[in-house]
Design an enzyme around this catalytic site. Structure first.
Site, PDB file in Angstrom:
ATOM      1  N   GLY A  46      -0.859   8.784   2.362  1.00 30.69           N
ATOM      2  CA  GLY A  46      -0.314  10.033   2.852  1.00 30.69           C
ATOM      3  C   GLY A  46       0.740   9.848   3.922  1.00 30.69           C
ATOM      4  O   GLY A  46       1.706  10.607   3.996  1.00 30.69           O
ATOM      5  N   GLY A  54       2.750   7.216   4.233  1.00 35.42           N
ATOM      6  CA  GLY A  54       3.940   6.623   3.648  1.00 35.42           C
ATOM      7  C   GLY A  54       3.620   5.313   2.972  1.00 35.42           C
ATOM      8  O   GLY A  54       2.545   5.155   2.386  1.00 35.42           O
ATOM      9  N   GLY A 114       0.810  -1.213   0.000  1.00 37.82           N
ATOM     10  CA  GLY A 114       0.000   0.000   0.000  1.00 37.82           C
ATOM     11  C   GLY A 114       0.835   1.251   0.000  1.00 37.82           C
ATOM     12  O   GLY A 114       2.025   1.244   0.329  1.00 37.82           O
ATOM     13  N   GLN A 115       0.173   2.355  -0.383  1.00 40.24           N
ATOM     14  CA  GLN A 115       0.836   3.653  -0.420  1.00 40.24           C
ATOM     15  C   GLN A 115      -0.185   4.714  -0.046  1.00 40.24           C
ATOM     16  O   GLN A 115      -1.309   4.681  -0.539  1.00 40.24           O
ATOM     17  CB  GLN A 115       1.380   3.944  -1.822  1.00 40.24           C
ATOM     18  CG  GLN A 115       2.104   5.281  -1.976  1.00 40.24           C
ATOM     19  CD  GLN A 115       3.503   5.239  -1.377  1.00 40.24           C
ATOM     20  OE1 GLN A 115       4.212   4.253  -1.566  1.00 40.24           O
ATOM     21  NE2 GLN A 115       3.883   6.271  -0.664  1.00 40.24           N
ATOM     22  N   VAL A 144       3.395   0.980   2.994  1.00 37.39           N
ATOM     23  CA  VAL A 144       3.114  -0.164   3.857  1.00 37.39           C
ATOM     24  C   VAL A 144       3.643  -1.431   3.194  1.00 37.39           C
ATOM     25  O   VAL A 144       3.408  -1.673   2.001  1.00 37.39           O
ATOM     26  CB  VAL A 144       1.606  -0.309   4.133  1.00 37.39           C
ATOM     27  CG1 VAL A 144       1.349  -1.466   5.106  1.00 37.39           C
ATOM     28  CG2 VAL A 144       1.036   0.980   4.690  1.00 37.39           C
ATOM     29  N   ASP A 168     -11.707   8.630  12.466  1.00 37.41           N
ATOM     30  CA  ASP A 168     -11.641   8.349  11.033  1.00 37.41           C
ATOM     31  C   ASP A 168     -12.260   6.985  10.715  1.00 37.41           C
ATOM     32  O   ASP A 168     -11.673   6.167  10.006  1.00 37.41           O
ATOM     33  CB  ASP A 168     -10.184   8.399  10.559  1.00 37.41           C
ATOM     34  CG  ASP A 168     -10.066   8.727   9.064  1.00 37.41           C
ATOM     35  OD1 ASP A 168     -11.061   9.205   8.475  1.00 37.41           O
ATOM     36  OD2 ASP A 168      -8.988   8.496   8.492  1.00 37.41           O
TER      37      ASP A 168
END
Length: 420
Positions: free
Chosen positions: A143, A145, A140-141, A147, A259
């Site tokens: 905000g 950074g 994953g990518q 993963v 969130d």
């Protein structure tokens, strides 16, 4: 046919409005029959429900900017700003604290640690787990950074969240500390477990449980797996309700997630839900000292944000309740909270769904990938009724999360009886 009501001729959708008094949580109907008085009050409250969603998508003008955030690096629109401080007001949100943990205190087995978040990893251990941050292990990518999927020396599979070096500003640093502090205080079956962290030189890394089956949003979009059945969606809603109840009620100090959204809910291979991403989490107000809210700049995701929080900057656990209400609508419709490509009257999913609900056509908002059965029709009415309470414009009229879990348990019980 399924849950059809007499049309309400005077339903309107003003830009701003005030709800009439809301029914208490105890007035929810959770049996297969209908509660006339409860339903009439819900109808009255819902007649001008759309205004709350207009406010939800209008962030405060001061010190608010978009920020990308995700559980495993996926990108989403989030409102984020700095400068948090505590405050008090002249109203009180009651909170009942408990010491017995019951189902909310379920501890996960772990071969790597004794306490959540207690391990301070070395850079050598991180390099071993991720094979020196191999691109093949990138999952994953976002905000925060990148993963990576990793494996500790004892065989434990983990997700390694590595912050972007170019983003070590006050905002990212604050989110890193918030996530570490929040994750170190929680352990629950329906929360992603934190194994530890690394803060060394320019590296900011969080090591959490690896959940292999993607996000709820990916499943609703059928990117992952088959179509989620209505029963599975109901189970997921209950799992999330348990997780938030635990955060609000059974931790040493109540935690507000801030969130709650479908892309922050991970699913196991057995479709059990785990709430993740505590980058925006905050400790709730200290009721014992007389505080009733935390005064803070707005953080959260467009479509899920509590309009009262947006307007007043006053954060309470009821902001999570609002987001949960939006999530309930998302679960039954399959739609995202904001559908920009749809015609104007359907772009704000919750507003569209509540209008259909109050007009007596709740079944028409059911995800088209699901069957329009009698059981689904009756259940969706009750779920939307609960969602309507959760998204009330005033936090004092929203149910607490524990009540949400209780209502959903009863809905599931009735649903299963209809299927038998």
């Amino acid at each position: 046919m399924y849950g059809h009501r007499k049309n309400i001729s005077d339903v309107r959708t003003p830009d701003r409005f005030s709800y009439p008094p809301s029914p208490s949580p105890s007035s929810y109907s959770t049996s297969s029959g209908k509660s006339t008085s409860g339903r009439s009050r819900v109808r009255g409250a819902a007649r001008s429900v759309a205004g709350v969603f207009v406010a939800c998508f209008t962030p405060p003008e001061e010190d608010t900017h978009h920020h990308s955030s995700s559980v495993y690096g996926g990108v989403s629109d989030t409102f984020s700003s700095t400068s948090d401080f505590s405050g008090a007001s002249d109203s009180t949100d009651g909170r009942k604290r408990g010491t017995a943990r019951g189902i909310y205190g379920t501890r996960n087995d772990s071969t790597h640690m004794k306490e959540p978040g207690s391990v301070k990893f070395t850079i050598a251990e991180i390099h071993y787990a991720t094979k020196n941050f191999a691109l093949a292990l990138k999952v994953g990518q976002g905000g925060f950074g990148t993963v990576y999927k990793g494996q500790l020396q004892d065989g434990t599979l983990v997700a390694v969240k590595r912050a972007k070096k170019i983003m070590y500003d006050n905002s990212i640093g604050g989110e890193f500390q918030s996530e570490i502090q929040a994750l170190s205080k929680v352990e629950h079956l329906n929360l992603v477990k934190c194994y530890g962290y690394l803060q060394h030189g320019e590296e900011r890394i969080i090591v959490v449980e690896y959940v292999p089956n993607g996000t709820l949003r990916e499943h609703l979009d059928c990117i992952k797996g088959d179509v989620l059945s209505f029963a599975s969606r109901l189970d997921i809603a209950i799992d999330v309700a348990h997780a938030i109840t635990y955060l609000h009620t059974y931790t040493d100090h109540p935690i507000i997630h801030r969130d709650i959204k479908s892309s922050n809910i991970l699913l196991t291979e057995k479709l059990r839900a785990k709430v993740a991403d505590f980058g925006f989490a905050r400790l709730a107000a200290d009721v014992e000292s007389g505080q009733t809210h935390v005064s803070t700049q707005v953080k959260g995701t467009a479509g899920y944000l509590d309009p009262e929080y947006l307007r007043t900057y006053q954060l309470t656990e009821k902001s999570d309740v609002y987001s949960f209400g939006i999530l309930l609508v998302e679960l039954v419709t399959g739609r995202r909270p904001i559908e920009a490509k749809r015609e104007l009257k359907e772009r704000v999913t919750a507003r569209w769904a509540m209008k259909k609900f109050t007009d007596g056509f709740a079944i028409s908002v059911l995800d088209p990938k699901l069957e329009k059965s009698e059981a689904n029709g009756l259940a969706i009415e009750k779920i939307l009724e609960l969602a309507l309470q959760c998204v009330h414009s005033h936090r004092r009229n929203r149910p607490i999360m524990r009540r949400c879990a209780e209502v959903l348990w009863n809905i599931r019980k009735d649903y299963k009886e209809l299927l038998d």
